[in-house]
Motif scaffolding. Structure first.
Motif, mmCIF file in Angstrom:
data_model
loop_
_atom_site.group_PDB
_atom_site.id
_atom_site.type_symbol
_atom_site.label_atom_id
_atom_site.label_comp_id
_atom_site.label_asym_id
_atom_site.label_seq_id
_atom_site.Cartn_x
_atom_site.Cartn_y
_atom_site.Cartn_z
ATOM 1 N N VAL A 1 14.454 -14.701 4.709
ATOM 2 C CA VAL A 1 14.651 -16.089 4.293
ATOM 3 C C VAL A 1 15.463 -16.136 3.007
ATOM 4 C CG1 VAL A 1 13.514 -18.198 3.503
ATOM 5 C CG2 VAL A 1 12.602 -16.948 5.469
ATOM 6 N N SER A 2 15.149 -15.264 2.067
ATOM 7 C CA SER A 2 15.896 -15.222 0.808
ATOM 8 C C SER A 2 17.369 -14.921 1.064
ATOM 9 C CB SER A 2 15.285 -14.169 -0.119
ATOM 10 O OG SER A 2 15.984 -14.124 -1.330
ATOM 11 N N ALA A 3 17.640 -13.972 1.958
ATOM 12 C CA ALA A 3 19.027 -13.650 2.297
ATOM 13 C C ALA A 3 19.718 -14.845 2.946
ATOM 14 C CB ALA A 3 19.079 -12.432 3.220
ATOM 15 N N LEU A 4 19.007 -15.555 3.818
ATOM 16 C CA LEU A 4 19.593 -16.737 4.458
ATOM 17 C C LEU A 4 19.962 -17.801 3.434
ATOM 18 C CD1 LEU A 4 17.256 -17.151 7.546
ATOM 19 C CD2 LEU A 4 19.688 -16.614 7.591
ATOM 20 N N ARG A 5 19.113 -17.968 2.454
ATOM 21 C CA ARG A 5 19.331 -19.008 1.448
ATOM 22 C C ARG A 5 20.374 -18.628 0.408
ATOM 23 N NH1 ARG A 5 17.377 -23.236 4.144
ATOM 24 N NH2 ARG A 5 15.129 -23.501 3.993
ATOM 25 N N HIS A 6 20.500 -17.322 0.093
ATOM 26 C CA HIS A 6 21.297 -16.935 -1.066
ATOM 27 C C HIS A 6 22.430 -15.950 -0.795
ATOM 28 C CE1 HIS A 6 18.262 -19.045 -3.332
ATOM 29 N NE2 HIS A 6 17.322 -18.287 -2.780
ATOM 30 N N ALA A 7 22.399 -15.234 0.329
ATOM 31 C CA ALA A 7 23.396 -14.183 0.519
ATOM 32 C C ALA A 7 24.265 -14.386 1.758
ATOM 33 C CB ALA A 7 22.710 -12.814 0.588
ATOM 34 N N ASN A 8 23.649 -14.730 2.870
ATOM 35 C CA ASN A 8 24.414 -14.876 4.106
ATOM 36 C C ASN A 8 25.286 -16.128 4.056
ATOM 37 O OD1 ASN A 8 22.927 -12.690 4.905
ATOM 38 N ND2 ASN A 8 21.869 -13.727 6.565
ATOM 39 N N ILE A 9 26.416 -16.024 4.706
ATOM 40 C CA ILE A 9 27.310 -17.167 4.824
ATOM 41 C C ILE A 9 27.425 -17.493 6.311
ATOM 42 C CG2 ILE A 9 29.650 -18.030 4.475
ATOM 43 C CD1 ILE A 9 29.845 -16.065 2.099
ATOM 44 N N TYR A 10 27.014 -18.683 6.652
ATOM 45 C CA TYR A 10 27.116 -19.123 8.040
ATOM 46 C C TYR A 10 27.307 -20.635 8.056
ATOM 47 C CZ TYR A 10 22.131 -20.172 7.429
ATOM 48 O OH TYR A 10 20.930 -20.643 6.968
ATOM 49 N N GLU A 11 27.897 -21.109 9.149
ATOM 50 C CA GLU A 11 28.183 -22.535 9.277
ATOM 51 C C GLU A 11 26.885 -23.339 9.289
ATOM 52 O OE1 GLU A 11 30.892 -25.385 12.168
ATOM 53 O OE2 GLU A 11 30.612 -23.280 12.666
ATOM 54 N N ALA A 12 26.891 -24.466 8.612
ATOM 55 C CA ALA A 12 25.707 -25.323 8.559
ATOM 56 C C ALA A 12 25.283 -25.710 9.972
ATOM 57 C CB ALA A 12 25.990 -26.560 7.729
ATOM 58 N N GLN A 13 23.989 -25.536 10.252
ATOM 59 C CA GLN A 13 23.469 -25.805 11.582
ATOM 60 C C GLN A 13 21.969 -26.051 11.505
ATOM 61 O OE1 GLN A 13 23.063 -21.822 13.816
ATOM 62 N NE2 GLN A 13 24.722 -21.499 12.361
ATOM 63 N N ARG A 14 21.447 -26.633 12.558
ATOM 64 C CA ARG A 14 20.002 -26.864 12.701
ATOM 65 C C ARG A 14 19.606 -26.428 14.097
ATOM 66 N NH1 ARG A 14 18.246 -30.264 8.610
ATOM 67 N NH2 ARG A 14 16.170 -30.313 9.518
ATOM 68 N N TYR A 15 18.338 -26.171 14.265
ATOM 69 C CA TYR A 15 17.790 -25.869 15.580
ATOM 70 C C TYR A 15 16.825 -26.974 15.985
ATOM 71 C CZ TYR A 15 19.094 -20.849 15.367
ATOM 72 O OH TYR A 15 19.741 -19.655 15.299
ATOM 73 N N ARG A 16 16.674 -27.127 17.274
ATOM 74 C CA ARG A 16 15.622 -27.958 17.840
ATOM 75 C C ARG A 16 15.012 -27.155 18.992
ATOM 76 N NH1 ARG A 16 13.341 -30.915 15.014
ATOM 77 N NH2 ARG A 16 15.244 -31.928 14.370
ATOM 78 N N HIS A 17 13.751 -26.781 18.838
ATOM 79 C CA HIS A 17 13.037 -25.995 19.836
ATOM 80 C C HIS A 17 12.386 -26.890 20.889
ATOM 81 C CE1 HIS A 17 13.198 -22.867 16.737
ATOM 82 N NE2 HIS A 17 12.754 -22.006 17.632
ATOM 83 N N LEU A 18 12.436 -26.470 22.118
ATOM 84 C CA LEU A 18 11.660 -27.046 23.211
ATOM 85 C C LEU A 18 10.808 -25.901 23.747
ATOM 86 C CD1 LEU A 18 14.601 -28.894 24.966
ATOM 87 C CD2 LEU A 18 12.894 -29.900 23.455
ATOM 88 N N VAL A 19 9.503 -26.059 23.700
ATOM 89 C CA VAL A 19 8.593 -24.987 24.092
ATOM 90 C C VAL A 19 7.741 -25.464 25.255
ATOM 91 C CG1 VAL A 19 6.762 -23.424 23.311
ATOM 92 C CG2 VAL A 19 8.553 -24.127 21.714
#
Length: 158
Positions: A67-85
């Motif tokens: 999570v820390s890497a996702l917030r501070h180190a990784n660079i990726y296009e802004a996106q969201r998920y929506r789960h259907l379970v």
């Protein structure tokens, strides 16, 4: 059927996907016991018993680092998920443990508004029924994706 067990497991899974979909990724490690294991693999690798994982973590600390890497180190296009379970099949293993199986689909929504089916598959869970604070937590969550590949960086947990 143990209705209380079914409800407790379904509630854990619902809270898990809502935390991810609501971008509360810092809450994600708390759904696991301290030495909980999280793994994403392909159906093909799983069916052949191959240990190769797309993502592998074997402790809550490793999940927090992700999570820390996702917030501070990784660079990726802004996106969201929506789960259907799907409905969840639950089996009590013993007084402290249950196993659960659910199918899922994840829709990825880009900052532009474009949406696409990002992943489908199933969750195979081993759940400690009385984890931290007495609430259920994952001892192991194996995410088996149907596709052989992911079209982009798998940044956000499934």
């Amino acid at each position: 059927m143990d209705a209380a067990l079914q409800l407790a497991v379904e509630n854990l899974i619902a809270r898990y996907v809502h935390a991810i979909d609501d971008d509360r990724l810092e809450d994600w490690p708390g759904f696991f016991v301290e030495k909980g294991r999280y793994r994403i693999t392909t159906a093909e690798n799983f069916e052949h018993g191959l240990p190769l994982s797309i993502i592998y973590a074997d402790s809550r600390a490793m999940l927090a680092d992700r999570v820390s890497a996702l917030r501070h180190a990784n660079i990726y296009e802004a996106q969201r998920y929506r789960h259907l379970v799907s409905s969840t099949l639950v089996e009590r293993v013993d007084a402290d443990t249950a196993r659960a199986t659910s199918n899922f689909q994840v829709v990825r929504i880009m900052h532009t508004g474009d949406s696409m089916l990002f992943a489908s598959g199933r969750y195979l869970d081993r759940i400690r029924l009385h984890g931290d604070g007495g609430r259920p937590q994952f001892e192991e969550r194996v995410v088996i994706i149907d596709s052989r590949s992911v079209d982009t960086l798998l940044a956000i947990p499934l």
